[in-house]
Design a protein around this motif. Sequence first.
Motif, short mmCIF file in Angstrom:
data_model
loop_
_atom_site.label_atom_id
_atom_site.label_comp_id
_atom_site.label_asym_id
_atom_site.label_seq_id
_atom_site.Cartn_x
_atom_site.Cartn_y
_atom_site.Cartn_z
N LYS A 139 151.10 9.99 38.90
CA LYS A 139 150.34 9.98 40.16
C LYS A 139 149.01 9.23 40.01
O LYS A 139 148.69 8.37 40.82
N THR A 140 148.25 9.58 39.00
CA THR A 140 146.93 8.99 38.81
C THR A 140 147.03 7.51 38.47
O THR A 140 146.25 6.70 39.00
N THR A 141 147.96 7.12 37.64
CA THR A 141 148.14 5.71 37.31
C THR A 141 148.47 4.90 38.56
O THR A 141 147.91 3.82 38.77
N SER A 142 149.34 5.43 39.40
CA SER A 142 149.65 4.76 40.67
C SER A 142 148.41 4.68 41.54
O SER A 142 148.16 3.66 42.21
N GLY A 143 147.60 5.73 41.54
CA GLY A 143 146.37 5.75 42.33
C GLY A 143 145.38 4.70 41.86
O GLY A 143 144.74 4.03 42.68
N SER A 163 137.83 7.83 33.87
CA SER A 163 139.12 7.22 33.61
C SER A 163 139.55 6.32 34.78
O SER A 163 140.07 5.23 34.57
N PHE A 164 139.32 6.78 36.02
CA PHE A 164 139.61 5.94 37.20
C PHE A 164 138.79 4.66 37.14
O PHE A 164 139.31 3.56 37.35
N TYR A 165 137.50 4.82 36.90
CA TYR A 165 136.59 3.66 36.84
C TYR A 165 137.07 2.66 35.80
O TYR A 165 137.18 1.46 36.07
N MET A 166 137.37 3.15 34.61
CA MET A 166 137.81 2.26 33.53
C MET A 166 139.13 1.58 33.87
O MET A 166 139.32 0.39 33.60
N GLY A 167 140.05 2.33 34.48
CA GLY A 167 141.34 1.77 34.86
C GLY A 167 141.21 0.68 35.92
O GLY A 167 141.84 -0.38 35.82
N VAL A 168 140.39 0.91 36.94
CA VAL A 168 140.19 -0.09 37.98
C VAL A 168 139.46 -1.30 37.40
O VAL A 168 139.83 -2.45 37.69
N MET A 169 138.45 -1.08 36.56
CA MET A 169 137.75 -2.20 35.93
C MET A 169 138.70 -3.04 35.08
O MET A 169 138.61 -4.28 35.09
N GLU A 170 139.58 -2.40 34.36
CA GLU A 170 140.54 -3.13 33.53
C GLU A 170 141.40 -4.06 34.39
O GLU A 170 141.63 -5.22 34.03
N ILE A 171 141.82 -3.58 35.54
CA ILE A 171 142.64 -4.40 36.44
C ILE A 171 141.81 -5.52 37.06
O ILE A 171 142.23 -6.68 37.09
N ILE A 172 140.63 -5.18 37.55
CA ILE A 172 139.78 -6.17 38.22
C ILE A 172 139.37 -7.30 37.27
O ILE A 172 139.23 -8.45 37.69
N GLN A 173 139.20 -7.00 36.01
CA GLN A 173 138.81 -8.03 35.04
C GLN A 173 139.98 -8.86 34.53
O GLN A 173 139.78 -9.85 33.83
N ASN A 213 128.18 -0.63 37.51
CA ASN A 213 127.30 0.31 36.86
C ASN A 213 128.21 1.37 36.23
O ASN A 213 128.70 2.26 36.93
N ALA A 214 128.45 1.24 34.94
CA ALA A 214 129.37 2.15 34.25
C ALA A 214 128.85 3.58 34.24
O ALA A 214 129.62 4.53 34.36
N LYS A 215 127.54 3.75 34.11
CA LYS A 215 126.97 5.09 34.08
C LYS A 215 127.19 5.82 35.42
O LYS A 215 127.52 6.99 35.44
N ARG A 216 127.03 5.10 36.53
CA ARG A 216 127.21 5.69 37.85
C ARG A 216 128.62 5.49 38.39
O ARG A 216 128.93 5.92 39.50
N GLU A 217 129.48 4.79 37.64
CA GLU A 217 130.87 4.54 38.00
C GLU A 217 130.97 3.86 39.36
O GLU A 217 131.63 4.34 40.29
#
Length: 172
Positions: A15-19, A47-57, A74-78
Motif C-alpha cells: 500500500k505505502t509503496t503504491s502511495g 520514508s515517504f519523503y525519501m521515496g518520492v525524492m528518489e523518484i523525482i531525482q 528541505n529534508a529536515k522539514r520533509e
Amino acid sequence: KYDMLIVCMPPRVGKTTSGIRFLAWVCGRHPIETQLATSYSDSITTSFYMGVMEIIQNQRFKEVFSDAQLVGQNAKREEIWLQVTKRYPSITFVPIGGSMTGRCQSSNYLYCDDLVSGLEEALSPPRLDKLWGLYSTNCKQRKMEGSKEIHVATPWSVHDVISRLCFDNADN
C-alpha cells in the motif's frame, strides 16, 4: 470524480509503496499544486519523503515530467518544491500529530497512510478519539476547496479514522 478514496487492505501488500509512486506522479503532473501527506509517525513520513525524492531525482522522471523539475527541498522539514519556489511546497510530509500550522496546505491531494500506529492504539477508544481529533483539526483544515482526499490503511477498529469516514459517508 470523487472527493475521497479509501483503500483498505491487509498489512504488507504494498500500500505505502503504491502511495509513494502515486504521490510522485501527482507532483509530476501538478507541480504548482500542493499536496499534504501524513501518517502515524515521523519515521514513516521520512520514508515517504525519501521515496518520492528518489523518484523525482530519477532521470526518467525528469524526462517524463520535464516541467516539474526539482527547485528546492528541505529534508529536515520533509518538503519538496517542483517548478517554482513558493510559500507552500509542492508536497509536504508531516506526521499526524506534527506541526502543520502555517507550513503546508492541500490544494490538490490530502494523502493519509496508516494513521493508526498499531494494535495498542487500535484497542484504545480514547486514543482513537484523540486520533480522530488530530485528523479533523490538523489535516482536514489544511484542505483547500476542491482538494481530494485519499486514505490508505489496514482497518483496525470501527473507531479508527477510515472506519469513521466509511460509516459517516455511507449514504454519500
